[in-house]
Design a protein around this motif. Sequence first.
Motif, mmCIF file in Angstrom:
data_model
loop_
_atom_site.group_PDB
_atom_site.id
_atom_site.type_symbol
_atom_site.label_atom_id
_atom_site.label_comp_id
_atom_site.label_asym_id
_atom_site.label_seq_id
_atom_site.Cartn_x
_atom_site.Cartn_y
_atom_site.Cartn_z
ATOM 1 N N PRO A 4 0.789 -1.228 0.000
ATOM 2 C CA PRO A 4 0.000 0.000 0.000
ATOM 3 C C PRO A 4 0.829 1.290 0.000
ATOM 4 O O PRO A 4 0.278 2.368 -0.214
ATOM 5 C CB PRO A 4 -0.830 -0.106 1.283
ATOM 6 C CG PRO A 4 -0.037 -1.002 2.168
ATOM 7 C CD PRO A 4 0.667 -1.962 1.253
ATOM 8 N N TYR A 5 2.120 1.197 0.226
ATOM 9 C CA TYR A 5 2.955 2.393 0.286
ATOM 10 C C TYR A 5 3.852 2.578 -0.934
ATOM 11 O O TYR A 5 4.225 3.694 -1.265
ATOM 12 C CB TYR A 5 3.802 2.374 1.556
ATOM 13 C CG TYR A 5 2.945 2.311 2.789
ATOM 14 C CD1 TYR A 5 2.247 3.425 3.227
ATOM 15 C CD2 TYR A 5 2.779 1.125 3.486
ATOM 16 C CE1 TYR A 5 1.419 3.367 4.335
ATOM 17 C CE2 TYR A 5 1.948 1.056 4.590
ATOM 18 C CZ TYR A 5 1.277 2.182 5.011
ATOM 19 O OH TYR A 5 0.448 2.113 6.096
ATOM 20 N N THR A 6 4.203 1.481 -1.599
ATOM 21 C CA THR A 6 5.090 1.580 -2.761
ATOM 22 C C THR A 6 4.418 1.167 -4.057
ATOM 23 O O THR A 6 4.887 1.519 -5.128
ATOM 24 C CB THR A 6 6.338 0.696 -2.577
ATOM 25 O OG1 THR A 6 5.934 -0.676 -2.495
ATOM 26 C CG2 THR A 6 7.109 1.098 -1.327
ATOM 27 N N ARG A 18 10.091 -0.154 2.767
ATOM 28 C CA ARG A 18 9.064 0.880 2.894
ATOM 29 C C ARG A 18 9.697 2.174 3.344
ATOM 30 O O ARG A 18 10.691 2.168 4.074
ATOM 31 C CB ARG A 18 8.014 0.467 3.913
ATOM 32 C CG ARG A 18 7.113 -0.612 3.422
ATOM 33 C CD ARG A 18 5.977 -0.807 4.379
ATOM 34 N NE ARG A 18 5.022 -1.745 3.806
ATOM 35 C CZ ARG A 18 4.065 -2.292 4.489
ATOM 36 N NH1 ARG A 18 3.916 -2.022 5.768
ATOM 37 N NH2 ARG A 18 3.229 -3.123 3.910
ATOM 38 N N PRO A 19 9.091 3.311 2.967
ATOM 39 C CA PRO A 19 9.587 4.595 3.456
ATOM 40 C C PRO A 19 9.521 4.663 4.992
ATOM 41 O O PRO A 19 8.665 4.027 5.606
ATOM 42 C CB PRO A 19 8.620 5.612 2.839
ATOM 43 C CG PRO A 19 7.990 4.902 1.689
ATOM 44 C CD PRO A 19 7.975 3.445 2.052
ATOM 45 N N VAL A 20 10.411 5.426 5.588
ATOM 46 C CA VAL A 20 10.478 5.536 7.050
ATOM 47 C C VAL A 20 9.160 6.042 7.622
ATOM 48 O O VAL A 20 8.668 5.522 8.624
ATOM 49 C CB VAL A 20 11.649 6.458 7.470
ATOM 50 C CG1 VAL A 20 11.643 6.685 8.966
ATOM 51 C CG2 VAL A 20 12.966 5.858 7.027
ATOM 52 N N ALA A 21 8.548 7.042 6.999
ATOM 53 C CA ALA A 21 7.279 7.583 7.501
ATOM 54 C C ALA A 21 6.187 6.517 7.515
ATOM 55 O O ALA A 21 5.368 6.478 8.427
ATOM 56 C CB ALA A 21 6.847 8.778 6.654
ATOM 57 N N LEU A 26 3.076 7.225 9.981
ATOM 58 C CA LEU A 26 2.786 8.632 9.726
ATOM 59 C C LEU A 26 2.284 8.893 8.308
ATOM 60 O O LEU A 26 1.871 9.999 8.002
ATOM 61 C CB LEU A 26 4.051 9.469 9.964
ATOM 62 C CG LEU A 26 4.672 9.354 11.348
ATOM 63 C CD1 LEU A 26 5.984 10.107 11.404
ATOM 64 C CD2 LEU A 26 3.706 9.862 12.399
ATOM 65 N N GLU A 27 2.315 7.895 7.467
ATOM 66 C CA GLU A 27 1.973 8.055 6.056
ATOM 67 C C GLU A 27 0.735 7.207 5.724
ATOM 68 O O GLU A 27 0.691 6.030 6.061
ATOM 69 C CB GLU A 27 3.160 7.595 5.202
ATOM 70 C CG GLU A 27 2.993 7.783 3.743
ATOM 71 C CD GLU A 27 3.097 9.230 3.311
ATOM 72 O OE1 GLU A 27 2.590 9.537 2.226
ATOM 73 O OE2 GLU A 27 3.670 10.049 4.046
ATOM 74 N N PRO A 28 -0.280 7.787 5.074
ATOM 75 C CA PRO A 28 -1.424 6.970 4.654
ATOM 76 C C PRO A 28 -1.046 6.110 3.449
ATOM 77 O O PRO A 28 -0.095 6.430 2.731
ATOM 78 C CB PRO A 28 -2.478 8.011 4.280
ATOM 79 C CG PRO A 28 -1.704 9.204 3.869
ATOM 80 C CD PRO A 28 -0.472 9.199 4.730
ATOM 81 N N PRO A 29 -1.772 5.040 3.209
ATOM 82 C CA PRO A 29 -1.485 4.221 2.031
ATOM 83 C C PRO A 29 -1.763 5.014 0.761
ATOM 84 O O PRO A 29 -2.706 5.805 0.713
ATOM 85 C CB PRO A 29 -2.437 3.036 2.172
ATOM 86 C CG PRO A 29 -3.510 3.496 3.077
ATOM 87 C CD PRO A 29 -2.902 4.517 3.977
#
Length: 66
Positions: A4-6, A18-21, A26-29
Amino acid sequence: MFDPYTGAEAAGGSALARPVAARLGLEPPRYCTQCGRRMIVQIAPDGWWARCSRHGTIDSSLLEQR
């Protein structure tokens, strides 16, 4: 299944970078986990929602109930 993040296809349990956030929550999908399409994301002070054109909307309040 897609990350969901990449948006990368999740291959049989392989670990994705995955990104650190995102790892900190701290990051929405940004991508749909069912089809990998980029979603429309709206961030508000009290949460966020994300909508896939094919699979509907998810909301941060739905994830907090789990």
